[in-house]
Design an enzyme around this catalytic site. Structure first.
Site, PDB file in Angstrom:
ATOM      1  N   ASP A 120       2.100   5.142  -0.172  1.00 53.74           N
ATOM      2  CA  ASP A 120       1.637   6.404   0.417  1.00 53.74           C
ATOM      3  C   ASP A 120       1.754   7.510  -0.628  1.00 53.74           C
ATOM      4  O   ASP A 120       2.610   8.387  -0.550  1.00 53.74           O
ATOM      5  CB  ASP A 120       2.486   6.731   1.651  1.00 53.74           C
ATOM      6  CG  ASP A 120       1.779   7.707   2.577  1.00 53.74           C
ATOM      7  OD1 ASP A 120       0.621   8.060   2.296  1.00 53.74           O
ATOM      8  OD2 ASP A 120       2.393   8.120   3.577  1.00 53.74           O
TER       9      ASP A 120
ATOM     10  N   LYS B 277       0.867  -1.181   0.000  1.00 54.64           N
ATOM     11  CA  LYS B 277       0.000   0.000   0.000  1.00 54.64           C
ATOM     12  C   LYS B 277       0.904   1.230   0.000  1.00 54.64           C
ATOM     13  O   LYS B 277       1.545   1.539   0.997  1.00 54.64           O
ATOM     14  CB  LYS B 277      -0.915  -0.006   1.223  1.00 54.64           C
ATOM     15  CG  LYS B 277      -2.042   1.016   1.172  1.00 54.64           C
ATOM     16  CD  LYS B 277      -2.966   0.853   2.378  1.00 54.64           C
ATOM     17  CE  LYS B 277      -4.220   1.675   2.233  1.00 54.64           C
ATOM     18  NZ  LYS B 277      -3.960   3.119   2.135  1.00 54.64           N
TER      19      LYS B 277
END
Length: 327
Positions: free
Chosen positions: A28, A26
């Site tokens: 940022d 994931k």
């Protein structure tokens, strides 16, 4: 077109296991759909705004094909790790000269994780595994573009991303189709930090000053009994109060946010319920326009106030109404 959204996974069980799932980091960054038509690139935020002019270093995507639609994130690396603050600051860059300078000083990378259209063919109805295979074949050695790596062991990836200070993991069902603009349990997200997006409804000056930002009042969009956004008589969005955020606003960060809020019109009190007079005193109320991310220890039971919130950055890629879609 709007991107597919992930559902929050259960942190008690962690990422799903088995061969039916794939797991990605994931990142940022800023979620962007990258669309190419006839040699022209558009980079579309979740609200549909084209910010390609702010990222000239990503123009090589136009060389991939004449008709193309990718899903991914623009990510800026600082000391080997993604920095949301360094990439989100570029969203409003309109000057080609400034954009070129920023691209040279700290270039962004487009990390692609899905292929939605190619040469006029819609691929959203295909399983993720087929779209992924086509994506890997398509994006070989494209400057400024990477394909997000895939891992088989989600628990191992979650532990590794925690050790490396990364944002978390997204788990995807290999047979899943792409649900345009919808949230699905076929994509599950497991972030390491409890970060949420909220809307600024006002601000207070730092003690002893008249203009220096001390804290901001934040909330979440309210709904009426039919589930629609709740608005006042003048059509302004109303917010459910979530507390004050002061941590993280020192120095240049606070000055930059104050400059951003100076662009927002003053407005009547925007929250659905009164807050204590001590908190409201000397506050300036604003139209609910600016979305920010805050890290916290969650919400208090009952009141729903943020516990020890800390400002993380402005989400120029989100509008307040976008938050009605978030879990």
């Amino acid at each position: 077109m709007r991107p597919m959204l992930a559902t929050s996974g259960d942190p008690r069980t962690g990422p799903p296991t088995g061969p039916g799932w794939a797991h990605e980091i994931k990142w940022d960054g800023i979620r962007l759909l990258a669309e190419v038509r006839d040699g022209s690139l558009r980079l579309l935020t979740r609200s549909g705004r084209d910010i390609a002019a702010a990222f000239p270093e990503l123009r090589a995507i136009t060389g991939v094909g004449q008709d193309l639609l990718l899903d991914g994130e623009a990510v800026a690396m600082v000391d080997g790790r993604p920095s949301f603050g360094h990439v989100v600051d570029r969203v409003h860059t309109a000057s080609p000269t400034v954009a070129a300078q920023l691209a040279a000083a700290r270039p962004a990378t487009y990390i692609a994780f899905d292929l939605l259209r190619l040469d006029g063919m819609q691929l959203t109805g295909l399983p993720w595994s087929a779209r992924r295979a086509a994506l890997e074949d398509l994006l070989l050695d494209v400057p400024g573009v990477l394909v997000s790596p895939v891992y088989d062991d989600g628990a191992e990836l979650l532990a590794a991303t925690a050790d490396q200070g990364l944002e978390g993991v997204v788990s995807k069902r290999r047979t899943a189709t792409y649900l345009e603009g919808g949230r699905s349990t076929d994509w599950l997200k497991f972030p390491h930090r409890d970060t949420m997006s909220v809307v600024i409804g006002g601000w207070r000056a730092q003690t002893g000053t008249a203009t220096r930002l001390g804290a901001v009042h934040v909330g979440l969009p309210a709904r009426d009994i039919e589930g629609r956004p709740l608005r006042d008589g003048a059509g302004r969005l109303q917010l459910v109060y979530a507390g004050r955020v002061g941590s993280g606003l020192v120095g240049r960060t606070g000055l930059a946010l104050a400059e951003r809020l100076a662009q927002v019109p003053d407005a009547p009190y925007p929250f659905t319920a009164a807050i204590p007079r001590a908190e409201a005193t000397a506050s300036t109320w604003l139209e609910p326009q600016v979305v920010i991310d805050v890290a916290s220890l969650g919400l208090t039971p009952g009141e729903g106030r943020l516990r020890q919130p800390s400002f993380q950055g402005v989400r120029e890629d989100l509008t307040p109404l976008d938050l009605l879609e978030l879990p």
